[in-house]
Design an enzyme around this catalytic site. Structure first.
Site, PDB file in Angstrom:
ATOM      1  N   GLY A 181      -5.970   6.552   6.081  1.00 15.17           N
ATOM      2  CA  GLY A 181      -5.847   5.677   7.176  1.00 15.17           C
ATOM      3  C   GLY A 181      -4.560   4.956   7.451  1.00 15.17           C
ATOM      4  O   GLY A 181      -3.254   5.316   7.031  1.00 15.17           O
ATOM      5  N   ILE A 183      -3.574   1.790   6.087  1.00 15.26           N
ATOM      6  CA  ILE A 183      -2.896   1.391   5.139  1.00 15.26           C
ATOM      7  C   ILE A 183      -2.663   2.423   3.961  1.00 15.26           C
ATOM      8  O   ILE A 183      -1.148   2.738   3.336  1.00 15.26           O
ATOM      9  CB  ILE A 183      -4.086   0.348   3.992  1.00 15.26           C
ATOM     10  CG1 ILE A 183      -4.017  -0.432   4.816  1.00 15.26           C
ATOM     11  CG2 ILE A 183      -3.363   0.198   2.630  1.00 15.26           C
ATOM     12  CD1 ILE A 183      -4.686  -0.844   3.901  1.00 15.26           C
ATOM     13  N   HIS A 442      18.823   3.777  30.309  1.00 13.56           N
ATOM     14  CA  HIS A 442      19.665   5.005  30.026  1.00 13.56           C
ATOM     15  C   HIS A 442      20.196   5.120  29.096  1.00 13.56           C
ATOM     16  O   HIS A 442      20.888   4.229  29.496  1.00 13.56           O
ATOM     17  CB  HIS A 442      19.856   6.037  31.262  1.00 13.56           C
ATOM     18  CG  HIS A 442      20.386   7.489  30.477  1.00 13.56           C
ATOM     19  ND1 HIS A 442      19.324   7.937  30.062  1.00 13.56           N
ATOM     20  CD2 HIS A 442      21.563   7.771  30.713  1.00 13.56           C
ATOM     21  CE1 HIS A 442      19.888   9.026  29.882  1.00 13.56           C
ATOM     22  NE2 HIS A 442      21.337   9.215  29.993  1.00 13.56           N
TER      23      HIS A 442
END
Ligand code: NAD
Length: 466
Positions: A181, A183, A442
């Protein structure tokens, strides 16, 4: 007995945000926490130290990748004591700053463990010794969460939870990370960059379950190169720790097997911290999952006691806690407010980062919501090509017909910074055209949100053919 207009128990990102805001609104606030300064798990042993270490991992990885530009760096030499000291310095600077901010607001900070002795009273076992009894008119409870554990992997010695892993005891030759997950994926990234051979074992069929698969794919691809092994659909069935190694037994698609590691990190989720400090004496009710039951203002069943953060429900994320904290503080100050965010962003600080907010494609499918989805691949972004990070994707999920923006998903370098614009679009009820018509600077990665939104309208400048 000391008296407090508003008592805040727990000084993590939820508790200190609540205390600071309540003080700014004119309430007299007492903040109780066992640390010397505010910060909680997030600052002392979570978000902040892990991000400091992930920054170092990113430096190592970027330096390693730079040879193809014609500029090569020597392999890194890791001085663990200095690295640890630097990371601890980051934590000290931030928690010290919060202490100063707390003092400037005239908040009474009581350092110690607080336990409710009734619906309007708390007893604090002070860090410096002795106890202090505090009576309060209103309270905000923000006790956070604790790591979940596995019975056969008791934390201690070579078996670590995230707190121990963030202390960087050493760089183990072979590290097993149990749980793929948040962690697991983040700390696997750190330890792999520092030189460990890392294996992740994940019980479900993919890393970061709950996140759309197209967003996870670039991270999985990079981790496959950086890690020793990723074992999916695999369960740890037992472990035996000796002085130098941990022998671990697995059961997966290829059957049972055993392997030895120098250290094991257990990262299989967190659970609310809602027992052991007298909530029952205050009369506060929990739900079946151990979370404190709260209403839209984060009021518990005891109307003058609020609860926020990890202990008051999912998602267990610092920014959700801070937002709840400010709502609860305003409610305590008598304002008409409610906790009703249209979207709460989630960010996994892997390399590349993954960020999402609002409705996911997976949820849309599961709930039968008709949506239009536009994906903008970063290979079509000038900035992504210039920084050598085309391994990204920005997608927008819009309501079919109206084009109202319902969700975003971004994988790529700095995705965690980029998602905020998407969250604002959802919060403001924007349609894809609003984002498409917003002039973006940009060359930046932020243009990928504009182009993804243009895609909903059928015409992204740098992407043709859908
Ligand atoms: P998580 O819920 O993100 O992941 C746990 C993983 O462990 C899941 O993939 C689950 O399938 C797997 N798992 C569970 N039991 C297992 C077993 N027996 N064997 C193998 N795999 C198993 O939990 P976490 O990574 O421990 O993080 C805890 C919480 O902390 C998260 O829910 C998140 O809210 C928070 N957090 C957030 C961030 C961030 O925002 N970037 C970073 C770290 C932690």
């Amino acid at each position: 007995m000391a008296e407090s207009e508003l008592l805040v128990l727990g000084a993590g990102p939820g508790g200190y945000a609540a205390a600071f805001h309540a003080a700014d609104l004119g309430l007299s606030v007492t903040l109780v926490d066992d640390a010397v300064n505010p910060g909680g798990v997030c600052l002392y042993r979570g978000c902040i130290p892990s991000k400091a270490l992930l920054h170092v991992a990113a430096l190592v990885n970027e330096a390693g990748a730079s040879a193809e530009t014609g500029v090569a760096f020597a392999p890194p030499k890791v001085d663990l004591d200095t690295l640890r000291g630097w990371k601890d310095g980051v934590v000290r600077k931030l928690t010290g700053g919060l202490g100063t901010l707390s003092g400037a607001r005239k908040i009474t900070h009581v350092q110690g463990r607080g336990t409710f002795t009734g619906p309007t009273s708390l007893s604090v076992e002070r860090a410096e010794g002795g106890t202090e009894e505090i009576s309060f008119r209103q309270a905000i409870v923000a006790p956070g969460s604790l790591p979940s554990t596995l019975p056969f992997l008791p934390i201690g010695g070579r078996i670590m939870d995230s707190t121990a892993a963030l202390d960087l005891p050493d760089v183990p030759k072979a590290l097993l990370v149990v749980g793929g997950g948040y962690i697991g994926a983040e700390l696997a990234t750190v330890y792999a960059a520092l030189g460990s051979k890392v294996t992740i074992v994940e019980v479900t069929g993919g890393l970061l379950p709950g996140c759309d698969r197209d967003l996870v794919r670039p991270v999985e691809a990079r981790l496959k190169g950086a890690l020793e092994e990723i074992l999916l659909d695999t369960r740890v069935t037992g472990a035996e720790a000796s002085a130098k190694k941990v022998k671990v037994a697995f059961d997966g698609p290829k059957g049972a097997k055993e392997a030895s590691y120098d250290r094991v990190l257990v990262a299989v989720g967190r659970k609310p911290q809602t027992s052991g400090f007298g909530l029952e004496k205050a009369g506060v009710k929990l739900d079946d999952h151990g979370f404190i039951v709260v209403d839209a203002q984060r009021r518990t069943n005891v109307p003058h006691i609020f609860a926020i953060g990890d202990a008051a429900g999912q998602p267990m994320l610092a920014h959700k806690a801070s937002h709840e904290g400010r709502v609860a503080a305003e409610a305590a100050a008598g304002r008409h407010v409610a906790y009703e965010p249209a979207a709460i962003p989630a960010v996994v600080f892997t390399d590349p980062e993954i960020a999402w907010a609002g409705l996911t494609e997976t949820e849309a499918k599961a709930k039968g919501i008709e949506v239009a989805v536009s994906r903008f691949p970063w290979a079509a972004s000038g900035r992504a090509v210039a920084i050598g990070r085309t391994d990204g994707l920005t997608k927008v999920i819009a309501e079919k017909g109206s084009g109202r923006v319902l969700g975003w998903g971004i994988t790529g370098a700095g995705a965690g910074e980029l998602i905020a614009e998407g969250v604002l679009a959802i919060e403001m009820g924007a349609v894809a055209e609003d984002v498409a018509l917003t002039v973006h600077p940009h060359p930046t990665l932020s243009e990928t949100l504009m182009e993804a939104a243009q895609g909903i309208l059928g015409h992204a400048t740098h992407y043709y053919g859908r």
